[in-house]
Scaffold this motif. Structure first.
Motif, PDB file in Angstrom:
ATOM      1  N   THR A 298      -9.806 -13.930  -6.627  1.00 40.85           N
ATOM      2  CA  THR A 298     -10.174 -13.043  -5.524  1.00 40.85           C
ATOM      3  C   THR A 298      -8.946 -12.365  -4.918  1.00 40.85           C
ATOM      4  O   THR A 298      -7.807 -12.808  -5.115  1.00 40.85           O
ATOM      5  CB  THR A 298     -10.914 -13.828  -4.431  1.00 40.85           C
ATOM      6  N   THR A 299      -9.206 -11.298  -4.189  1.00 42.22           N
ATOM      7  CA  THR A 299      -8.120 -10.539  -3.581  1.00 42.22           C
ATOM      8  C   THR A 299      -8.425 -10.218  -2.121  1.00 42.22           C
ATOM      9  O   THR A 299      -9.573 -10.262  -1.684  1.00 42.22           O
ATOM     10  CB  THR A 299      -7.891  -9.213  -4.328  1.00 42.22           C
ATOM     11  N   ALA A 300      -7.380  -9.897  -1.402  1.00 46.87           N
ATOM     12  CA  ALA A 300      -7.500  -9.414  -0.032  1.00 46.87           C
ATOM     13  C   ALA A 300      -6.883  -8.014   0.027  1.00 46.87           C
ATOM     14  O   ALA A 300      -6.305  -7.533  -0.944  1.00 46.87           O
ATOM     15  CB  ALA A 300      -6.787 -10.355   0.931  1.00 46.87           C
ATOM     16  N   SER A 301      -7.038  -7.393   1.181  1.00 45.47           N
ATOM     17  CA  SER A 301      -6.495  -6.044   1.379  1.00 45.47           C
ATOM     18  C   SER A 301      -5.656  -6.009   2.650  1.00 45.47           C
ATOM     19  O   SER A 301      -5.794  -6.866   3.527  1.00 45.47           O
ATOM     20  CB  SER A 301      -7.629  -5.019   1.489  1.00 45.47           C
ATOM     21  N   VAL A 399       2.280   5.145   6.387  1.00 40.91           N
ATOM     22  CA  VAL A 399       1.053   4.362   6.223  1.00 40.91           C
ATOM     23  C   VAL A 399       0.897   3.983   4.752  1.00 40.91           C
ATOM     24  O   VAL A 399       0.990   4.840   3.871  1.00 40.91           O
ATOM     25  CB  VAL A 399      -0.190   5.147   6.678  1.00 40.91           C
ATOM     26  N   THR A 400       0.679   2.701   4.485  1.00 41.14           N
ATOM     27  CA  THR A 400       0.451   2.229   3.118  1.00 41.14           C
ATOM     28  C   THR A 400      -0.815   1.388   3.089  1.00 41.14           C
ATOM     29  O   THR A 400      -1.000   0.515   3.938  1.00 41.14           O
ATOM     30  CB  THR A 400       1.634   1.374   2.614  1.00 41.14           C
ATOM     31  N   LYS A 401      -1.670   1.659   2.105  1.00 39.25           N
ATOM     32  CA  LYS A 401      -2.913   0.899   1.952  1.00 39.25           C
ATOM     33  C   LYS A 401      -2.869   0.093   0.652  1.00 39.25           C
ATOM     34  O   LYS A 401      -2.746   0.665  -0.435  1.00 39.25           O
ATOM     35  CB  LYS A 401      -4.119   1.851   1.929  1.00 39.25           C
ATOM     36  N   TRP A 402      -2.973  -1.212   0.801  1.00 39.63           N
ATOM     37  CA  TRP A 402      -3.070  -2.098  -0.366  1.00 39.63           C
ATOM     38  C   TRP A 402      -4.501  -2.623  -0.401  1.00 39.63           C
ATOM     39  O   TRP A 402      -4.821  -3.634   0.195  1.00 39.63           O
ATOM     40  CB  TRP A 402      -2.075  -3.249  -0.270  1.00 39.63           C
ATOM     41  N   ILE A 403      -5.369  -1.897  -1.091  1.00 38.31           N
ATOM     42  CA  ILE A 403      -6.793  -2.219  -1.115  1.00 38.31           C
ATOM     43  C   ILE A 403      -7.096  -3.124  -2.317  1.00 38.31           C
ATOM     44  O   ILE A 403      -6.883  -2.743  -3.463  1.00 38.31           O
ATOM     45  CB  ILE A 403      -7.649  -0.940  -1.191  1.00 38.31           C
ATOM     46  N   ASP A 404      -7.576  -4.317  -2.025  1.00 31.08           N
ATOM     47  CA  ASP A 404      -7.922  -5.305  -3.065  1.00 31.08           C
ATOM     48  C   ASP A 404      -6.761  -5.550  -4.015  1.00 31.08           C
ATOM     49  O   ASP A 404      -6.949  -5.735  -5.219  1.00 31.08           O
ATOM     50  CB  ASP A 404      -9.152  -4.838  -3.858  1.00 31.08           C
ATOM     51  N   GLN A 405      -5.554  -5.619  -3.484  1.00 30.51           N
ATOM     52  CA  GLN A 405      -4.367  -5.808  -4.330  1.00 30.51           C
ATOM     53  C   GLN A 405      -3.518  -6.997  -3.911  1.00 30.51           C
ATOM     54  O   GLN A 405      -2.406  -7.155  -4.410  1.00 30.51           O
ATOM     55  CB  GLN A 405      -3.515  -4.535  -4.324  1.00 30.51           C
ATOM     56  N   MET A 406      -4.042  -7.826  -3.031  1.00 31.90           N
ATOM     57  CA  MET A 406      -3.281  -8.990  -2.568  1.00 31.90           C
ATOM     58  C   MET A 406      -4.007 -10.264  -3.008  1.00 31.90           C
ATOM     59  O   MET A 406      -5.063 -10.594  -2.477  1.00 31.90           O
ATOM     60  CB  MET A 406      -3.125  -8.947  -1.054  1.00 31.90           C
ATOM     61  N   PRO A 407      -3.481 -10.973  -4.004  1.00 31.58           N
ATOM     62  CA  PRO A 407      -4.167 -12.158  -4.526  1.00 31.58           C
ATOM     63  C   PRO A 407      -4.379 -13.224  -3.451  1.00 31.58           C
ATOM     64  O   PRO A 407      -3.517 -13.458  -2.604  1.00 31.58           O
ATOM     65  CB  PRO A 407      -3.209 -12.670  -5.604  1.00 31.58           C
ATOM     66  N   LYS A 408      -5.555 -13.844  -3.501  1.00 34.28           N
ATOM     67  CA  LYS A 408      -5.884 -14.961  -2.615  1.00 34.28           C
ATOM     68  C   LYS A 408      -6.001 -16.227  -3.456  1.00 34.28           C
ATOM     69  O   LYS A 408      -6.751 -16.264  -4.428  1.00 34.28           O
ATOM     70  CB  LYS A 408      -7.207 -14.697  -1.896  1.00 34.28           C
ATOM     71  N   TYR A 409      -5.272 -17.246  -3.072  1.00 35.91           N
ATOM     72  CA  TYR A 409      -5.312 -18.497  -3.818  1.00 35.91           C
ATOM     73  C   TYR A 409      -6.314 -19.431  -3.154  1.00 35.91           C
ATOM     74  O   TYR A 409      -5.961 -20.362  -2.439  1.00 35.91           O
ATOM     75  CB  TYR A 409      -3.913 -19.106  -3.874  1.00 35.91           C
TER      76      TYR A 409
END
Length: 464
Positions: A298-301, A399-409
């Motif tokens: 899964t990922t976070a934003s 402004v930077t958008k990291w959409i669904d690109q941050m892994p969730k452990y």
């Protein structure tokens, strides 16, 4: 001649090639090395923007210095003269529309002593009393696979976790603590509880390592983190680097792999490293039998916003480096770093630079995600006005958008990874996955992961 292709020019892919190239040279191996990156620049999430005397990191803003392999890489690159270290200072939690200092004698908001617990202004007397059960309750139910949220709440109480610990840990790991395992976050906590009978006593007994690590524990570089990427690229003299070209698919053909690129080029390779986000790996392989594993990662934003002001950095609270937002507050952001205070090199004229974070765990996230950059900047400016009393207009906005690109452990991560690795070993020999989707968040973890894969590949090639 054998061919090794690394897909993904982020820090993991670059380090894979760096260490592989070094072994290829040392052992005089007859190998073709190819690195492919869809962007026109290397670095992935590591990118430093320069504007009006400010340096703004659009991804991570630093590297944990003590992480295995970090300083070793810097020395290998002969890059030590470019190092800068973070300024130390007070971190705050913003709650009830006030800044409260996180007790100095704490780690991730967890008290390392009874004095630290007693001095907290974030916890009521009843909450402090409840936290003392950590001293007497034995561990008869939790393992490293257990939820860290349930573990901490059981021993330290709901108030301490909610008001002081959760804001910090959720900020670091971008998720609900009750969906994150102890093993994937702070595995030593279970050891402290088991060995010392208390989390707090465990920290106290190991105080020296945490005190030492707290001082100058983060590094960056005089011209930003991108300069590390540039330096790595310079060293890859024996690597064919293809930038600005998307990879369409990776197909197994007998014992080799066929890599199809969007420019029409097809590369045949005996070895492939996919140093890419999980969803990209899934799309490239197009193997439905693996989806049961891919779908579990899964990922976070997050949306990050820099505001630079034509006002002196000294307008900030003395000795502060930023704050994390708790519940009961009038701001929208999840956290704010006073970048010009924490990282002196980011503001050439000592003017105020603030970075605000808006994460997918934020109740307002869906509305924020739909906003334009101008609307987001207005939200950030209002947060700065409320929390810091800055009324001036910014001269710089990023402004930077990291959409669904941050892994969730989360709790399913480890089991999914083990299953995926087993299936890949059986079905895709000489194909490796790499990067933060699988083997640890943070630049240090990516450096170490790249080194491990690069050196293992070199051994395979030497013994072929």
């Amino acid at each position: 001649m054998k061919t090794v292709v690394v897909l993904g020019g982020g820090i993991t892919g670059l380090c894979t090639m760096h260490y592989l190239q070094r072994q290829v040279k040392e052992h005089n191996l007859d190998v073709r090395l190819v690195l492919i990156e869809k962007n026109t620049y290397l670095g992935g999430k590591l990118y430093s923007a320069h504007k009006q005397g400010f340096i703004m990191e659009t991804g991570a803003d630093s590297i944990v210095a003590r992480h295995q392999g970090v300083m070793e890489l810097v020395q290998e690159l002969d890059f030590e003269a470019e190092l800068v270290y973070n300024e130390t200072g007070i971190s705050y939690i913003y709650t009830n529309n006030e800044l409260h200092a996180i007790p100095a004698d704490s780690t991730f908001g967890i008290p390392m002593s009874l004095t630290s617990l007693e001095e907290s202004t974030l916890i009521s007397e009843q909450g402090k009393k409840e936290a003392l059960k950590d001293l007497t309750l034995p561990n008869d139910r939790f393992t490293k696979e257990s939820s860290i949220g349930e573990f901490l709440t059981y021993y330290l109480g709901e108030e301490l976790v909610k008001n002081q610990i959760a804001p910090v840990l959720a900020g670091v790991y971008s998720g609900d603590l009750h969906q994150l395992s102890i093993g994937s976050t702070l595995p030593y906590l279970i050891d402290y509880k088991n060995d010392y009978g208390s989390i707090i006593r465990g920290f106290d007994a190991n105080r020296e390592q945490f005190v030492k690590a707290a001082n100058k524990k983060f590094i960056s570089f005089k011209n930003g983190l991108s300069s590390l990427i540039d330096r790595l690229e310079q060293t890859l003299s024996d690597v064919e680097i293809i930038k600005g070209v998307t990879t369409l698919n990776v197909k197994k053909q007998d014992k080799n792999y066929t890599i199809s690129l969007a420019n029409g080029e097809i590369i045949e390779s005996e070895y492939v490293v996919l140093a890419l986000p999980n969803d990209t790996v899934q799309n490239l392989l197009q193997d439905e039998s693996l989806n049961r594993y891919f779908d579990q990662f899964t990922t976070a934003s997050a949306i990050t916003i820099y505001l630079g002001f034509d006002v002196p950095d000294s307008r900030l609270p003395a000795d502060g480096t930023g704050y994390i937002v708790s519940h009961n507050s009038d701001v929208t952001c999840n956290a704010a770093t006073w970048t010009s205070r924490k990282w002196k090199h980011t503001s050439k004229e000592n003017k105020l630079l603030v970075r605000l974070f808006y994460k997918s765990i934020n109740p307002a996230y869906e509305q924020l995600r739909a906003m334009t950059d101008e609307e987001l900047a207005a939200v950030a400016l209002e947060d700065v006005r409320k929390s810091l009393g800055i009324e001036e207009q910014p001269t710089v906005v990023n402004v930077t958008k990291w959409i669904d690109q941050m892994p969730k452990y989360d709790l399913a991560h480890r089991e999914a990874l083990q299953g995926l690795l087993h299936e890949l070993y059986e079905k895709y020999p000489n194909l490796s996955i790499a990067g933060c989707s699988y083997f640890g968040v943070g630049i240090g973890a990516c450096i170490q992961n790249g080194k491990k894969i690069g050196e293992e590949l070199a051994k395979e090639l030497a013994n072929f």
